[in-house]
Design a protein around this motif. Structure first.
Motif, PDB file in Angstrom:
ATOM      1  N   PRO A  67      -3.562  -4.242   2.492  1.00 35.75           N
ATOM      2  CA  PRO A  67      -3.509  -4.466   4.175  1.00 35.75           C
ATOM      3  C   PRO A  67      -2.302  -5.315   5.095  1.00 35.75           C
ATOM      4  N   LEU A  68      -1.078  -4.842   5.829  1.00 38.34           N
ATOM      5  CA  LEU A  68       0.522  -5.663   5.464  1.00 38.34           C
ATOM      6  C   LEU A  68      -0.022  -5.934   7.363  1.00 38.34           C
ATOM      7  N   SER A  69       0.531  -7.273   7.769  1.00 41.53           N
ATOM      8  CA  SER A  69       0.529  -7.393   9.135  1.00 41.53           C
ATOM      9  C   SER A  69       1.764  -7.450   9.505  1.00 41.53           C
ATOM     10  N   ALA A  95      -2.143  -4.895  12.315  1.00 43.72           N
ATOM     11  CA  ALA A  95      -2.108  -4.867  11.574  1.00 43.72           C
ATOM     12  C   ALA A  95      -2.367  -3.472  10.590  1.00 43.72           C
ATOM     13  N   LEU A  96      -1.911  -2.750   9.898  1.00 43.58           N
ATOM     14  CA  LEU A  96      -1.776  -1.589   9.198  1.00 43.58           C
ATOM     15  C   LEU A  96      -2.068  -1.710   7.769  1.00 43.58           C
ATOM     16  N   ASP A  97      -2.609  -0.507   6.796  1.00 36.27           N
ATOM     17  CA  ASP A  97      -2.443  -0.475   5.828  1.00 36.27           C
ATOM     18  C   ASP A  97      -1.593   0.041   4.957  1.00 36.27           C
ATOM     19  N   ASP A  98      -1.667   0.288   3.958  1.00 31.08           N
ATOM     20  CA  ASP A  98      -0.535   1.009   2.986  1.00 31.08           C
ATOM     21  C   ASP A  98      -0.503   2.446   2.959  1.00 31.08           C
ATOM     22  N   THR A  99      -1.170   2.748   4.549  1.00 29.55           N
ATOM     23  CA  THR A  99      -1.163   4.693   4.608  1.00 29.55           C
ATOM     24  C   THR A  99      -0.816   3.933   5.698  1.00 29.55           C
ATOM     25  N   LEU A 138       6.084  -2.312   1.614  1.00 30.91           N
ATOM     26  CA  LEU A 138       5.663  -1.495   0.215  1.00 30.91           C
ATOM     27  C   LEU A 138       6.142  -1.606  -0.893  1.00 30.91           C
ATOM     28  N   SER A 139       7.885  -0.988  -0.632  1.00 34.30           N
ATOM     29  CA  SER A 139       8.832  -0.560  -1.742  1.00 34.30           C
ATOM     30  C   SER A 139       8.848  -2.160  -2.533  1.00 34.30           C
ATOM     31  N   ALA A 140       8.977  -3.068  -1.682  1.00 34.59           N
ATOM     32  CA  ALA A 140       9.022  -4.816  -2.899  1.00 34.59           C
ATOM     33  C   ALA A 140       7.950  -4.737  -3.190  1.00 34.59           C
ATOM     34  N   LEU A 141       7.318  -4.520  -2.746  1.00 37.63           N
ATOM     35  CA  LEU A 141       5.612  -5.293  -3.005  1.00 37.63           C
ATOM     36  C   LEU A 141       5.224  -4.521  -4.384  1.00 37.63           C
ATOM     37  N   HIS A 142       5.804  -3.144  -4.561  1.00 40.21           N
ATOM     38  CA  HIS A 142       5.740  -2.049  -5.536  1.00 40.21           C
ATOM     39  C   HIS A 142       6.417  -2.468  -7.403  1.00 40.21           C
ATOM     40  N   ILE A 143       8.010  -2.769  -6.265  1.00 37.04           N
ATOM     41  CA  ILE A 143       8.589  -3.342  -7.601  1.00 37.04           C
ATOM     42  C   ILE A 143       8.853  -4.467  -7.149  1.00 37.04           C
ATOM     43  N   ALA A 144       7.789  -5.876  -7.231  1.00 35.75           N
ATOM     44  CA  ALA A 144       7.460  -7.037  -7.787  1.00 35.75           C
ATOM     45  C   ALA A 144       6.259  -6.986  -8.208  1.00 35.75           C
ATOM     46  N   ALA A 145       4.930  -5.946  -8.127  1.00 33.77           N
ATOM     47  CA  ALA A 145       3.965  -6.133  -8.789  1.00 33.77           C
ATOM     48  C   ALA A 145       3.398  -5.027  -8.391  1.00 33.77           C
ATOM     49  N   SER A 174       0.889  -3.122 -10.634  1.00 36.10           N
ATOM     50  CA  SER A 174       0.623  -2.894 -10.434  1.00 36.10           C
ATOM     51  C   SER A 174      -0.483  -2.491  -9.150  1.00 36.10           C
ATOM     52  N   THR A 175       0.408  -2.747  -7.622  1.00 38.44           N
ATOM     53  CA  THR A 175      -0.075  -2.760  -6.732  1.00 38.44           C
ATOM     54  C   THR A 175       0.169  -0.490  -6.444  1.00 38.44           C
ATOM     55  N   ARG A 176       1.257  -0.139  -7.185  1.00 39.63           N
ATOM     56  CA  ARG A 176       0.535   1.125  -6.802  1.00 39.63           C
ATOM     57  C   ARG A 176      -0.124   2.321  -7.213  1.00 39.63           C
ATOM     58  N   ASN A 177      -1.094   1.421  -7.649  1.00 41.54           N
ATOM     59  CA  ASN A 177      -2.354   2.188  -8.068  1.00 41.54           C
ATOM     60  C   ASN A 177      -3.867   2.342  -7.495  1.00 41.54           C
ATOM     61  N   ILE A 178      -2.931   1.704  -6.034  1.00 40.66           N
ATOM     62  CA  ILE A 178      -4.065   1.409  -5.136  1.00 40.66           C
ATOM     63  C   ILE A 178      -4.658   2.286  -4.326  1.00 40.66           C
TER      64      ILE A 178
END
Length: 116
Positions: free
Chosen positions: A34-36, A65-69, A103-110, A112-116
């Motif tokens: 979730p992203l707000s 609020a959006l989801d990652d899609t 999301l791009s920054a989150l995937h770089i920092a974590a 494991s979030t790419r696999n959700i």
């Protein structure tokens, strides 16, 4: 999926809610991220990510609020001046643009979030 550990809580007789340290945390499985995003209307201009001071001065505040899609999961507008349909669409478009960057920054920092 990611799991988010949440503490167990108890409702006390005085109405307070307190963390029950003796209980193991419950895990909430997340299948989407979730992203707000918040927006404020100040003098007919939309402001992204307003500070609390800017929100107080705003005639309206909208949270999207959006989801990652990119799907809109929720919107929230408590009181204040009405927003036009076009202003709401603009907020959603800005949130979609921001979500791609976030999301791009989150995937770089974590990673494991790419696999959700």
């Amino acid at each position: 999926p990611l799991s988010l550990p949440l503490p167990q809580v108890v409702l006390c007789e005085d109405g307070d809610v307190r963390v029950d340290a003796s209980s193991a945390p419950a895990c909430l499985s997340l299948t989407r991220i979730p992203l707000s995003f918040s927006f404020a209307l100040l003098q007919d201009e939309l402001l992204a990510d307003p500070t609390s001071e800017e929100e107080e001065l705003a005639s309206a505040v909208l949270t999207v609020a959006l989801d990652d899609t990119g799907r809109v999961c929720a919107t929230h507008k408590a009181g204040g001046a009405p927003l036009s349909h076009a202003q709401c669409e603009q907020c959603i478009d800005l949130a979609l643009q921001g979500s791609a960057k976030l999301l791009s920054a989150l995937h770089i920092a974590a990673p494991s979030t790419r696999n959700i």
